[in-house]
Structures are given as structure tokens and as C-alpha cells.
Design a protein around this motif. Structure first.
Motif, PDB file in Angstrom:
ATOM      1  N   ALA A 224       9.176   7.224  -2.436  1.00 22.56           N
ATOM      2  CA  ALA A 224       9.748   6.617  -1.476  1.00 22.56           C
ATOM      3  C   ALA A 224       8.929   6.370  -0.216  1.00 22.56           C
ATOM      4  CB  ALA A 224      11.088   6.642  -0.930  1.00 22.56           C
ATOM      5  N   THR A 225       8.619   7.428   0.124  1.00 21.97           N
ATOM      6  CA  THR A 225       7.528   7.487   1.534  1.00 21.97           C
ATOM      7  C   THR A 225       6.286   6.736   1.174  1.00 21.97           C
ATOM      8  OG1 THR A 225       6.723   9.930   1.133  1.00 21.97           O
ATOM      9  CG2 THR A 225       8.746   9.449   2.498  1.00 21.97           C
ATOM     10  N   GLY A 226       5.802   7.085   0.124  1.00 23.03           N
ATOM     11  CA  GLY A 226       4.281   6.712  -0.565  1.00 23.03           C
ATOM     12  C   GLY A 226       4.418   5.039  -0.617  1.00 23.03           C
ATOM     13  N   LEU A 227       5.685   4.515  -1.391  1.00 20.57           N
ATOM     14  CA  LEU A 227       5.605   2.978  -1.423  1.00 20.57           C
ATOM     15  C   LEU A 227       5.925   2.470  -0.070  1.00 20.57           C
ATOM     16  CD1 LEU A 227       7.999   2.986  -4.389  1.00 20.57           C
ATOM     17  CD2 LEU A 227       5.671   2.312  -4.744  1.00 20.57           C
ATOM     18  N   ILE A 228       6.659   2.859   1.049  1.00 21.42           N
ATOM     19  CA  ILE A 228       6.811   2.196   2.169  1.00 21.42           C
ATOM     20  C   ILE A 228       5.605   2.226   2.905  1.00 21.42           C
ATOM     21  CG2 ILE A 228       8.073   2.635   4.199  1.00 21.42           C
ATOM     22  CD1 ILE A 228      10.294   3.827   2.575  1.00 21.42           C
ATOM     23  N   VAL A 229       5.104   3.379   3.010  1.00 25.96           N
ATOM     24  CA  VAL A 229       3.724   3.550   4.057  1.00 25.96           C
ATOM     25  C   VAL A 229       2.525   2.758   3.345  1.00 25.96           C
ATOM     26  CG1 VAL A 229       2.540   5.551   3.057  1.00 25.96           C
ATOM     27  CG2 VAL A 229       2.750   5.161   5.664  1.00 25.96           C
ATOM     28  N   ALA A 230       2.316   2.486   2.178  1.00 23.19           N
ATOM     29  CA  ALA A 230       1.579   1.760   1.589  1.00 23.19           C
ATOM     30  C   ALA A 230       1.202   0.381   2.358  1.00 23.19           C
ATOM     31  CB  ALA A 230       1.663   1.656   0.013  1.00 23.19           C
ATOM     32  N   ASN A 231       2.476  -0.102   2.862  1.00 26.97           N
ATOM     33  CA  ASN A 231       2.659  -1.550   3.227  1.00 26.97           C
ATOM     34  C   ASN A 231       1.442  -1.804   4.434  1.00 26.97           C
ATOM     35  OD1 ASN A 231       4.308  -2.721   1.267  1.00 26.97           O
ATOM     36  ND2 ASN A 231       5.983  -1.526   2.450  1.00 26.97           N
TER      37      ASN A 231
ATOM     38  N   VAL B  38       8.422  19.433   2.846  1.00 26.59           N
ATOM     39  CA  VAL B  38       7.735  18.516   3.780  1.00 26.59           C
ATOM     40  C   VAL B  38       6.288  18.190   3.223  1.00 26.59           C
ATOM     41  CG1 VAL B  38       6.649  18.158   6.023  1.00 26.59           C
ATOM     42  CG2 VAL B  38       8.776  19.088   5.564  1.00 26.59           C
ATOM     43  N   GLY B  39       5.379  19.327   2.802  1.00 22.31           N
ATOM     44  CA  GLY B  39       3.873  18.903   2.057  1.00 22.31           C
ATOM     45  C   GLY B  39       4.066  18.131   0.866  1.00 22.31           C
ATOM     46  N   THR B  40       5.338  18.329   0.014  1.00 25.01           N
ATOM     47  CA  THR B  40       5.371  17.584  -1.098  1.00 25.01           C
ATOM     48  C   THR B  40       5.689  16.114  -0.796  1.00 25.01           C
ATOM     49  OG1 THR B  40       6.042  19.523  -2.626  1.00 25.01           O
ATOM     50  CG2 THR B  40       6.699  17.305  -3.415  1.00 25.01           C
ATOM     51  N   VAL B  41       6.564  15.814   0.147  1.00 27.87           N
ATOM     52  CA  VAL B  41       6.923  14.457   0.478  1.00 27.87           C
ATOM     53  C   VAL B  41       5.681  13.870   1.166  1.00 27.87           C
ATOM     54  CG1 VAL B  41       8.507  13.325   1.886  1.00 27.87           C
ATOM     55  CG2 VAL B  41       9.446  15.131   0.578  1.00 27.87           C
ATOM     56  N   MET B  42       4.829  14.752   2.040  1.00 26.78           N
ATOM     57  CA  MET B  42       3.857  14.086   2.606  1.00 26.78           C
ATOM     58  C   MET B  42       2.510  13.848   1.703  1.00 26.78           C
ATOM     59  SD  MET B  42       4.856  13.467   5.710  1.00 26.78           S
ATOM     60  CE  MET B  42       3.180  12.894   6.261  1.00 26.78           C
ATOM     61  N   SER B  43       2.663  14.578   0.439  1.00 23.79           N
ATOM     62  CA  SER B  43       1.595  14.114  -0.398  1.00 23.79           C
ATOM     63  C   SER B  43       2.007  12.748  -0.890  1.00 23.79           C
ATOM     64  CB  SER B  43       1.796  15.298  -1.766  1.00 23.79           C
ATOM     65  OG  SER B  43       1.278  16.300  -1.187  1.00 23.79           O
ATOM     66  N   GLY B  44       3.374  12.452  -1.130  1.00 19.41           N
ATOM     67  CA  GLY B  44       3.600  11.012  -1.714  1.00 19.41           C
ATOM     68  C   GLY B  44       3.470  10.115  -0.695  1.00 19.41           C
ATOM     69  N   LEU B  45       3.464  10.374   0.493  1.00 23.99           N
ATOM     70  CA  LEU B  45       3.008   9.397   1.651  1.00 23.99           C
ATOM     71  C   LEU B  45       1.492   9.259   1.847  1.00 23.99           C
ATOM     72  CD1 LEU B  45       4.583   9.175   5.371  1.00 23.99           C
ATOM     73  CD2 LEU B  45       2.259   9.432   5.261  1.00 23.99           C
ATOM     74  N   LEU B  46       1.057  10.429   1.639  1.00 22.11           N
ATOM     75  CA  LEU B  46      -0.629  10.157   1.667  1.00 22.11           C
ATOM     76  C   LEU B  46      -1.230   9.678   0.545  1.00 22.11           C
ATOM     77  CD1 LEU B  46      -1.078  13.614   3.369  1.00 22.11           C
ATOM     78  CD2 LEU B  46      -1.715  11.448   4.378  1.00 22.11           C
ATOM     79  N   LEU B  47      -0.268   9.803  -0.643  1.00 19.25           N
ATOM     80  CA  LEU B  47      -0.909   8.916  -1.770  1.00 19.25           C
ATOM     81  C   LEU B  47      -0.673   7.635  -1.739  1.00 19.25           C
ATOM     82  CD1 LEU B  47       0.254  11.460  -4.801  1.00 19.25           C
ATOM     83  CD2 LEU B  47      -2.046  10.510  -4.192  1.00 19.25           C
ATOM     84  N   GLY B  48       0.383   7.096  -0.871  1.00 19.55           N
ATOM     85  CA  GLY B  48       0.578   5.709  -0.683  1.00 19.55           C
ATOM     86  C   GLY B  48      -0.445   5.133   0.182  1.00 19.55           C
ATOM     87  N   ILE B  49      -0.898   5.902   1.278  1.00 23.53           N
ATOM     88  CA  ILE B  49      -1.888   5.404   1.994  1.00 23.53           C
ATOM     89  C   ILE B  49      -3.256   5.348   1.380  1.00 23.53           C
ATOM     90  CG2 ILE B  49      -3.432   5.967   4.159  1.00 23.53           C
ATOM     91  CD1 ILE B  49      -0.865   7.742   5.326  1.00 23.53           C
ATOM     92  N   MET B  50      -3.650   6.229   0.646  1.00 23.14           N
ATOM     93  CA  MET B  50      -4.883   6.346  -0.150  1.00 23.14           C
ATOM     94  C   MET B  50      -4.846   5.282  -1.233  1.00 23.14           C
ATOM     95  SD  MET B  50      -5.500  10.541  -0.125  1.00 23.14           S
ATOM     96  CE  MET B  50      -5.391  11.079   1.631  1.00 23.14           C
ATOM     97  N   LEU B  51      -3.778   5.039  -2.117  1.00 17.70           N
ATOM     98  CA  LEU B  51      -3.820   4.141  -3.218  1.00 17.70           C
ATOM     99  C   LEU B  51      -3.531   2.677  -2.718  1.00 17.70           C
ATOM    100  CD1 LEU B  51      -1.550   6.240  -5.711  1.00 17.70           C
ATOM    101  CD2 LEU B  51      -4.022   5.454  -5.832  1.00 17.70           C
TER     102      LEU B  51
ATOM    103  N   SER C 158       4.498  -6.451  -3.277  1.00 22.54           N
ATOM    104  CA  SER C 158       4.956  -5.128  -2.599  1.00 22.54           C
ATOM    105  C   SER C 158       6.352  -5.711  -1.740  1.00 22.54           C
ATOM    106  CB  SER C 158       4.115  -5.019  -1.470  1.00 22.54           C
ATOM    107  OG  SER C 158       4.618  -3.821  -0.599  1.00 22.54           O
ATOM    108  N   ALA C 159       6.602  -6.955  -1.482  1.00 25.08           N
ATOM    109  CA  ALA C 159       7.998  -7.550  -1.164  1.00 25.08           C
ATOM    110  C   ALA C 159       9.066  -7.169  -2.330  1.00 25.08           C
ATOM    111  CB  ALA C 159       7.752  -9.042  -0.646  1.00 25.08           C
ATOM    112  N   ILE C 160       8.607  -7.427  -3.459  1.00 23.27           N
ATOM    113  CA  ILE C 160       9.540  -7.194  -4.411  1.00 23.27           C
ATOM    114  C   ILE C 160       9.823  -5.813  -4.599  1.00 23.27           C
ATOM    115  CG2 ILE C 160       9.934  -7.693  -6.925  1.00 23.27           C
ATOM    116  CD1 ILE C 160       8.320 -10.063  -6.902  1.00 23.27           C
ATOM    117  N   GLY C 161       8.689  -5.072  -4.875  1.00 23.43           N
ATOM    118  CA  GLY C 161       8.967  -3.367  -4.911  1.00 23.43           C
ATOM    119  C   GLY C 161       9.770  -3.005  -3.841  1.00 23.43           C
TER     120      GLY C 161
END
Length: 387
Positions: A8-15, A125-138, A159-162
């Protein structure tokens, strides 16, 4: 639940980052002046900073799931507005609101810390932040690839649909969490200044990440312009493949969190800040070699920089989350808003430096950020500061 939150954090922060490699096409389509193109990224980050200061602290006051869904609703509406923008003013307003609503990710992260055991909080927190950082990088390569195939409008529609689908999933899967606080919203905001004044570890960790994220944003705002320029001549697909290399940096997050759980905060910080400096110093000093050598050096620099940024971020969050559950959302909002201000500074400075001083000027400016963090880090030993 941890992997759901990480996704979730990855998908959100990717925006926040879909527009970063598309600054050129968006500026042309909306009539934005090339000198002001950096505002596309900067306004998104400013919106995110304000959301961190005024929305994320509500995680200590209101039911967290409801807060997340409200922020996601704003994000989805802003993404649709961005997709169909025909003027620079409308797109920039939508970019600001995308940043404002995307702070939902920073309500999810302390939520994960609440659900974890103290002895494994750093790893969680590291695992959740991995998702967030993957969102940023992808986000950058995905937006580049989609733009190559369907045009830049498509990435915002998808992204709006997602975001809508994600809101539905989180509504059904996340547990409710009602904070114990009964204070008013003005009192909640007022308490944040007191927290900042009385929490030296928060100020120190936020300053480190301000510098690191400033360097990160400066690099990734300008490197697509370099790669598309005459030296490398890459297409949007080529730039996307380059950006995919940075994804390797996310591996540092759980490793850094685990080291922090073992009491190795100080040494992990030194390695992270050193990696940030190295990623700018090497391409700045070694300018010889052909096309493949220079491109390979940039790929390595991007990986090392992303590893340093992600490691320092997780160690910082692990440190401030240990200060108490009752203030965790406010501490997280302060921490993230301070370092995202560094990101806004880095992205705007990067565009200006590239326009006036070229890529070498960008590297020099980028090196200043981690160098300043290392100077501050040295005071941990002279002042005997707690790591």
C-alpha cells in the motif's frame, strides 16, 4: 498484514514520482515555461510536506483507517484532474493535491509500527519502507514505459483507478485503530512544535535525511534530462530501464532496520551517509571513458545513492518510533515533512543547476548535501550525542 501495508505504501507514494521523468512532455503539453518545469515535482513535494504537518498528526487523534481512506479519495480525484489537464495552472494545482493526499502512506507506516513487537519493530518498519521505496523507485520507469506506449495522460488515469482499488482493499482488510487522545486539533498541532524543541534525536535524524533526500531528489530530477540529452540519447524506455537499476537500493531497508534492532544505529548511519557522498563524488572525479563506461558509472551511482537514502531513512524512523506510541504519528509527520522539504529543495535546485551549469554543476550541488550530513554526523562524537 505487513506485506499488505508495504504494498500500500509503495502504491500510494509512487503517485509523487510519476511526473518526475515526464517533466519535458508535460511542460510541452500544458504550455509550462521550461525554466519553471521543476515546479511539477516541487509543488507535489510541497503538498506532501504540508500534508505531513497537518494531516498525518491526525493519526494520533482520529481513527486511522478512516483517515487513510479520506486521503486516498483526495489523491484519486487529483490524479484524474492531472490526467485531463490542458493548462499549466490546472496541472500544477492537481500536482499539489496529489502530494497532499499521498500522505496516506505516512499514516500506514506508524500503523505498522503499532502492530509490531518492540524487538522486531526495526525489521517491520524496514519491510514496510522497502515497499515505500520500491514505489518511489519503480514509479519513474513505470511512468516512462506507459508514456512511451500510451502517452503521459495514461499513467495518471491508471494510477487513479489503482488508488480506488487500493482504498477498497484497505477498507476491508485493515483493522480499526482509535487513538486514546482526546485533545483538540489545534492543541495537537501546537504540541508538534514542543515535540520538535524537546526531541533532539528527531532533529538530528530529520537533518540527516533532509540532506540525503535533497541529494536523491536532485539526482533523479536531473538525470533523465542528461540521459535524454546528446551525450546518451536515451528514449523514455531507455530512461525507464536505467531507473529500474535504482530499485536494487531498496534491499538496504530491511538490512538497515535489522542492524538498528541490533544496536548498530551509528555505524549504519555512517555507511548510509558515506554512500550518498560517494555516489556524487565518483562521477564528478572520473570523467574519462566512453559511452558504456560513463553510463555504467551513472547506473552504479544511482544504486549506491538509493541504498544510502533508504538505509538512513529506516534507521531514522526506527529511532523516533522508539520514543512512544502516543506521539508516533506526530513524530513521523515532523520527521517526514522536514526531509521532504529537503527533497523539494533538491528537485528545484537540480533543475536550476542543470539549466545554468550543466551536469557537472548538478553533481557538485548534489555532493554538498551528503557532505553537510557527514559534518553534522561528526558532532555525534564531539557532543557525545545519543545515536
Amino acid at each position: 498484514m505487513v506485506w499488505l501495508m508495504a504494498s500500500a505504501t509503495g502504491l500510494i507514494v509512487a503517485n509523487l514520482y510519476y511526473a518526475q521523468p515526464l517533466v519535458g512532455p508535460i511542460s510541452q503539453a500544458t504550455g509550462l515555461d521550461p525554466g519553471a518545469a521543476g515546479l511539477i515535482v516541487t509543488l507535489t513535494q510541497i503538498g506532501y510536506c504540508l500534508g505531513l504537518l497537518f494531516i498525518v498528526p491526525l493519526g494520533d487523534l482520529v481513527e486511522n483507517r478512516k483517515l487513510i481512506l479520506g486521503a486516498l479519495s483526495l489523491t484519486g480525484a487529483a490524479l484524474f484532474a492531472a490526467a485531463f489537464s490542458s493548462s499549466a495552472a490546472l496541472f500544477l494545482a492537481a500536482a499539489f493535491c496529489i502530494g497532499l493526499g499521498s500522505v496516506a502512506a505516512q499514516v500506514v507506516v506508524p500503523f505498522a509500527a503499532h502492530l509490531s513487537k518492540p524487538e522486531t519493530r526495526g525489521k517491520t518498519v524496514g519491510t514496510v519502507m522497502s515497499g515505500l521505496l520500491l514505489g518511489i523507485m519503480l514509479a519513474r520507469p513505470v511512468s516512462s514505459l506507459v508514456t512511451d506506449m500510451l502517452g503521459w495522460h495514461a499513467i495518471f488515469v491508471l494510477s487513479a483507478i489503482g488508488t480506488g482499488v487500493l482504498a477498497f482493499v484497505l477498507r476491508s482488510r485493515l483493522p480499526q485503530r482509535v487513538p486514546a487522545h482526546a485533545m483538540s486539533y489545534p492543541a495537537l498541532l501546537g504540541s508538534m512544535w514542543q515535540l520538535l524543541k524537546t526531541t533532539p534525536i528527531l532533529r538530528r535524524r530529520a537533518a540527516y535525511q533532509f540532506c540525503m533526500f535533497g541529494a536523491f531528489s536532485l539526482f533523479w530530477t536531473t538525470v533523465p534530462l542528461v540521459l535524454a540529452g546528446p551525450q546518451f540519447g536515451l528514449s523514455q524506455t531507455g530512461i525507464a530501464l536505467f531507473a529500474l537499476a535504482g530499485v536494487a537500493g531498496a534491499v538496504a531497508s530491511p538490512i538497515a532496520g535489522h542492524r538498528a534492532d541490533k544496536g548498530k544505529t551509528r555505524s549504519t548511519t555512517a555507511m548510509a551517509l558515506g554512500a550518498g557522498a560517494l555516489s556524487f563524488a565518483v562521477p564528478l572525479l572520473f570523467t574519462q571513458g566512453g559511452y558504456a563506461v560513463q553510463l555504467g558509472m551513472l547506473v552504479c551511482a544511482s544504486i549506491v545513492l538509493d541504498m544510502g537514502v533508504s538505509a538512513n531513512l529506516v534507521v531514522g524512523q526506527r529511532s523516533i518510533y522508539a520514543l512512544g506510541a502516543e506521539v508516533r504519528s506526530r513524530l513521523n509527520g515532523l520527521y517526514m515533512s522536514i526531509f521532504f522539504m529537503g527533497g523539494a529543495l533538491g528537485s528545484s535546485l537540480g533543475g536550476w543547476m542543470f539549466a545554468h551549469h550543466g551536469w557537472r554543476g548538478v553533481l557538485l550541488a548534489g555532493l554538498i548535501f551528503p557532505a553537510a550530513a557527514l559534518i553534522l554526523y561528526a558532532t555525534e562524537f564531539t557532543q557525545r550525542a545519543k545515536p
